[in-house]
Scaffold this motif. Structure first.
Motif, PDB file in Angstrom:
ATOM      1  N   LEU A 375       0.839  -1.202   0.000  1.00  0.00           N
ATOM      2  CA  LEU A 375       0.000   0.000   0.000  1.00  0.00           C
ATOM      3  C   LEU A 375       0.877   1.257   0.000  1.00  0.00           C
ATOM      4  O   LEU A 375       0.579   2.233  -0.709  1.00  0.00           O
ATOM      5  CB  LEU A 375      -0.912  -0.017   1.229  1.00  0.00           C
ATOM      6  CG  LEU A 375      -1.790   1.225   1.423  1.00  0.00           C
ATOM      7  CD1 LEU A 375      -2.713   1.416   0.222  1.00  0.00           C
ATOM      8  CD2 LEU A 375      -2.584   1.120   2.720  1.00  0.00           C
ATOM      9  N   ALA A 376       1.946   1.217   0.796  1.00  0.00           N
ATOM     10  CA  ALA A 376       2.847   2.371   0.832  1.00  0.00           C
ATOM     11  C   ALA A 376       3.489   2.613  -0.536  1.00  0.00           C
ATOM     12  O   ALA A 376       3.602   3.760  -0.993  1.00  0.00           O
ATOM     13  CB  ALA A 376       3.914   2.151   1.903  1.00  0.00           C
ATOM     14  N   LYS A 377       3.902   1.514  -1.204  1.00  0.00           N
ATOM     15  CA  LYS A 377       4.529   1.654  -2.524  1.00  0.00           C
ATOM     16  C   LYS A 377       3.538   2.206  -3.542  1.00  0.00           C
ATOM     17  O   LYS A 377       3.861   3.105  -4.334  1.00  0.00           O
ATOM     18  CB  LYS A 377       5.065   0.302  -2.986  1.00  0.00           C
ATOM     19  CG  LYS A 377       6.265  -0.196  -2.206  1.00  0.00           C
ATOM     20  CD  LYS A 377       6.715  -1.546  -2.749  1.00  0.00           C
ATOM     21  CE  LYS A 377       7.944  -2.053  -1.982  1.00  0.00           C
ATOM     22  NZ  LYS A 377       8.377  -3.384  -2.476  1.00  0.00           N
ATOM     23  N   LYS A 378       2.302   1.684  -3.545  1.00  0.00           N
ATOM     24  CA  LYS A 378       1.314   2.131  -4.530  1.00  0.00           C
ATOM     25  C   LYS A 378       0.866   3.564  -4.240  1.00  0.00           C
ATOM     26  O   LYS A 378       0.582   4.335  -5.170  1.00  0.00           O
ATOM     27  CB  LYS A 378       0.120   1.177  -4.539  1.00  0.00           C
ATOM     28  CG  LYS A 378       0.457  -0.177  -5.163  1.00  0.00           C
ATOM     29  CD  LYS A 378      -0.772  -1.026  -5.415  1.00  0.00           C
ATOM     30  CE  LYS A 378      -0.414  -2.285  -6.191  1.00  0.00           C
ATOM     31  NZ  LYS A 378      -1.582  -3.132  -6.504  1.00  0.00           N
ATOM     32  N   THR A 379       0.783   3.909  -2.960  1.00  0.00           N
ATOM     33  CA  THR A 379       0.446   5.291  -2.613  1.00  0.00           C
ATOM     34  C   THR A 379       1.526   6.247  -3.123  1.00  0.00           C
ATOM     35  O   THR A 379       1.214   7.337  -3.646  1.00  0.00           O
ATOM     36  CB  THR A 379       0.291   5.430  -1.084  1.00  0.00           C
ATOM     37  OG1 THR A 379      -0.744   4.545  -0.633  1.00  0.00           O
ATOM     38  CG2 THR A 379      -0.058   6.846  -0.704  1.00  0.00           C
ATOM     39  N   ALA A 380       2.785   5.836  -2.982  1.00  0.00           N
ATOM     40  CA  ALA A 380       3.886   6.669  -3.479  1.00  0.00           C
ATOM     41  C   ALA A 380       3.803   6.833  -4.997  1.00  0.00           C
ATOM     42  O   ALA A 380       4.028   7.928  -5.530  1.00  0.00           O
ATOM     43  CB  ALA A 380       5.225   6.047  -3.075  1.00  0.00           C
ATOM     44  N   LEU A 381       3.461   5.731  -5.734  1.00  0.00           N
ATOM     45  CA  LEU A 381       3.316   5.830  -7.193  1.00  0.00           C
ATOM     46  C   LEU A 381       2.157   6.755  -7.559  1.00  0.00           C
ATOM     47  O   LEU A 381       2.239   7.522  -8.531  1.00  0.00           O
ATOM     48  CB  LEU A 381       3.098   4.439  -7.789  1.00  0.00           C
ATOM     49  CG  LEU A 381       4.288   3.472  -7.710  1.00  0.00           C
ATOM     50  CD1 LEU A 381       3.939   2.152  -8.377  1.00  0.00           C
ATOM     51  CD2 LEU A 381       5.519   4.073  -8.378  1.00  0.00           C
ATOM     52  N   ALA A 382       1.042   6.645  -6.807  1.00  0.00           N
ATOM     53  CA  ALA A 382      -0.100   7.524  -7.075  1.00  0.00           C
ATOM     54  C   ALA A 382       0.291   8.985  -6.878  1.00  0.00           C
ATOM     55  O   ALA A 382      -0.110   9.865  -7.663  1.00  0.00           O
ATOM     56  CB  ALA A 382      -1.269   7.151  -6.161  1.00  0.00           C
ATOM     57  N   GLU A 383       1.074   9.255  -5.841  1.00  0.00           N
ATOM     58  CA  GLU A 383       1.523  10.630  -5.595  1.00  0.00           C
ATOM     59  C   GLU A 383       2.422  11.126  -6.726  1.00  0.00           C
ATOM     60  O   GLU A 383       2.323  12.287  -7.158  1.00  0.00           O
ATOM     61  CB  GLU A 383       2.254  10.693  -4.253  1.00  0.00           C
ATOM     62  CG  GLU A 383       1.342  10.464  -3.054  1.00  0.00           C
ATOM     63  CD  GLU A 383       2.106  10.365  -1.756  1.00  0.00           C
ATOM     64  OE1 GLU A 383       3.360  10.318  -1.809  1.00  0.00           O
ATOM     65  OE2 GLU A 383       1.469  10.337  -0.679  1.00  0.00           O
TER      66      GLU A 383
END
Length: 611
Positions: A375-383
């Motif tokens: 989730l942290a990795k995908k949130t970073a990509l979304a940002e």
């Protein structure tokens, strides 16, 4: 009047209970209470067990039941081990390694062990007292037997010893137990001594018959009681009462010699009936315990056959969990195995269950950590995608977003609670950029199509010049070729998918027309270079300097060409739509190739002049 004593003591006086049954009360364990009865009680606590064992530790050793202490100890350590298991589970759930767990010292367990130690000491002291008392009793009874044998051997004055014999018999019976290893032998020696005395006794027949009749009446009552025990429903109670009857039988004196065998046989047969029922009861219980033991072993083996490291998904762990829970439910329906194996089987079963749930907890903790990390990795990509959504650098940003999308596909799943939200956030940012790019580049697409039509028109004109039916004069044709080439270079980009094919057709046509009309543009330049060399003379130093200059130029052009080729390969592998930069690079690369070829020919001319 002196009465005649009986000739011999009753033969069954030395009764051996082993003739009545192959099982004795001392050899059998106390029957266990049914598991269902225990379950009806309120759950017991360690504090209650601690209070009980303290009270037992303060009692006398004679009043302490070893079975009660063993039961309390088993209950205490069942609760104690359960507490340790829960502590370990919490320790592992906190993220610690299972092998790093060390149980904390339990003050209550220390106190409990101290109480058990005091109980053992009291039991040992009690046994020592009993053994000492039994040895003392043994010596007293041996002395009585010795005195009886001595009086029986004095045939001349044997009648004078009658009262003393009666006193000795009463004294013998009043003395307590002796060591079990000596009991039968001692009783047989006593029986022989008394019978020997009675055989030697010369007493009145009426006195002898009176004693025999009284003893017979007492033994008849014992026989009746033994016969009645065959109808007792509780075989355990019946067998205990039978033991009491045998003790009383030994205390009753002899009967008439001719009745001894008959009355003993009746009593023995009645005893055998009770003993058979008692033996059958324990055999049946043992059979049930063996069945329960086999059933519990089968459950354990079925769990041992499971590979706790095999599950890789939540569904697989849930399926195996249902198998374990079903096994636990089935275990509860099975009664006790033998006392020797029941606790060991339960410990083995519980360890397997604990191991499974520990591995399950470890898996779920790891999955929880992985999901959080994903989730942290995908949130970073979304940002990152959101930061690029408003960019106008279409080419560079397209490559960056494509890289983000590729990286997104390499990241594992996240929890359902956050999966849709983070995906919608990411895809919204990507769509925002590409929608903006599409609107912004729609005019470029139209211009590329117009350029495509213009270049196709040039190719048609070149085809017309190359046609066998064409009659255009050479000078006009060469001028037209140069004009069309200039026009071609001035036209902008075409759609990427048409570029290579169109460029190849153009090159082939230009080359064919150069051959057809003998266009010698490069040859003229070489002739001018050669004329310049001749005008400068044949000075070797000048030729060498010129050659070095040409080589430096050649290397420079080669490096530039390599750089363009590398950059072009990178751009074409990441961009599908093409852009003006690519076409500019291709035109420059073509000019560099022509320059390199021209330089090589000039170097050859210099080398020919140096010979």
């Amino acid at each position: 009047m002196i009465m005649e004593l009986p000739e011999k003591i009753d033969a069954p006086e030395a009764i051996n209970i082993e003739e009545c049954a192959s099982v004795t009360l001392d050899q059998q364990p106390e029957p266990e209470q049914p598991e269902q009865e225990n379950r009806k009680d309120e759950p017991i606590t360690r504090d209650q067990l601690m209070a009980t064992v303290k009270a037992i530790a303060e009692t006398d050793g004679a009043d302490i039941s070893t079975d009660d202490v063993a039961r309390i100890k088993q209950q205490f350590y069942t609760l104690h081990n359960e507490a340790i298991r829960k502590s370990k589970a919490e320790f592992v759930e906190a993220g610690n390694a299972p092998e790093a767990f060390t149980p904390a010292e339990d003050p209550m367990e220390v106190e409990f062990k101290a109480c058990l130690s005091r109980i053992r000491e009291k039991k040992a002291e009690y046994r020592a007292r009993v053994e000492a008392e039994q040895l003392k009793n043994f010596e007293l009874k041996r002395n009585i037997i010795a005195e009886l044998e001595k009086m029986a051997a004095d045939t001349d004055t044997v009648n004078l010893h009658y009262q003393r014999v009666k006193d000795l018999q009463n004294e013998f019976k009043s003395i307590g137990d002796v060591p079990a290893t000596e009991a039968t032998h001692l009783w047989k020696a006593y029986q022989d001594a008394v019978e020997h005395f009675y055989d030697q006794w010369k007493v009145n027949k009426e006195l002898r018959d009176y004693d025999f009749k009284k003893n017979l009446s007492e033994k008849q009552l014992l026989i009746d009681e033994a016969v009645a025990l065959a109808g007792e429903e509780d075989v355990i109670t019946a067998f205990r009462r039978l033991q009491d009857l045998h003790a009383k039988w030994r205390d009753v004196g002899p009967v008439a010699k001719e009745l001894r065998e008959e009355i003993w046989t009746r009593f023995k047969d009645a005893s055998a009936e009770v003993s058979k029922r008692y033996q059958a009861h324990f055999e049946a219980r043992k059979a049930v315990e063996r069945q329960n033991e086999d059933a519990k072993k089968a459950i354990i083996e079925s769990i041992e056959a499971l590979d706790f490291s095999a599950p890789r998904t939540f569904a697989q762990w849930d399926a195996m969990t249902r198998t374990i829970i079903d096994a636990q439910s089935q275990w509860k329906t099975i009664g006790f195995a033998s006392r020797k194996t029941n606790n060991a089987l339960f410990t083995r079963f519980r360890q397997l269950c604990d191991e499974f749930f520990a591995k399950k907890a470890e898996f779920f903790q790891k999955m929880k950590n992985d999901l959080a990390e994903n989730l942290a990795k995908k949130t970073a990509l979304a940002e990152k995608a959101e930061a690029l959504a408003e960019s106008t650098d279409w080419k560079k940003t397209t490559e960056q977003i494509a890289a983000l999308q590729k990286e997104w596909r390499t990241i594992g799943a996240v929890t359902r609670k956050h999966s849709d939200a983070v995906w919608q956030r990411f895809i919204k940012a990507c769509d925002t950029f590409f929608d903006r790019k599409k609107k912004a580049t729609s005019g470029v697409r139209k211009a590329e199509l117009a350029n495509l039509d213009a270049k196709r028109e040039i190719i048609e004109k070149l085809n017309a010049l190359n046609s066998t039916d064409d009659t255009t004069p050479r000078d006009e044709a060469v001028a037209l070729i140069h004009q069309l080439r200039t026009n071609w270079q001035g036209i902008g980009h075409v759609p990427f998918k048409e570029k290579d094919k169109l460029q190849e057709t153009y090159r082939e046509l230009v080359g064919a027309l150069f051959e057809k009309f003998d266009v010698k543009e490069h040859r003229a330049r070489l002739e001018s270079f050669e004329a310049g060399l001749e005008a400068a003379g044949s000075d070797p130093q000048k030729l060498s300097r010129e050659r070095d200059r040409l080589l430096r130029t050649y290397e420079q052009r080669r490096q530039e060409l390599n750089t363009y080729e590398n950059n072009l390969g990178f751009l074409t592998s990441t961009s599908k739509n093409g852009n003006s930069l690519i076409h500019d690079m291709e035109r420059k690369m073509q000019r560099l190739r022509e320059d390199i070829e021209q330089i090589q020919r000039k170097i050859a001319i210099v080398d020919s002049k140096s010979k």
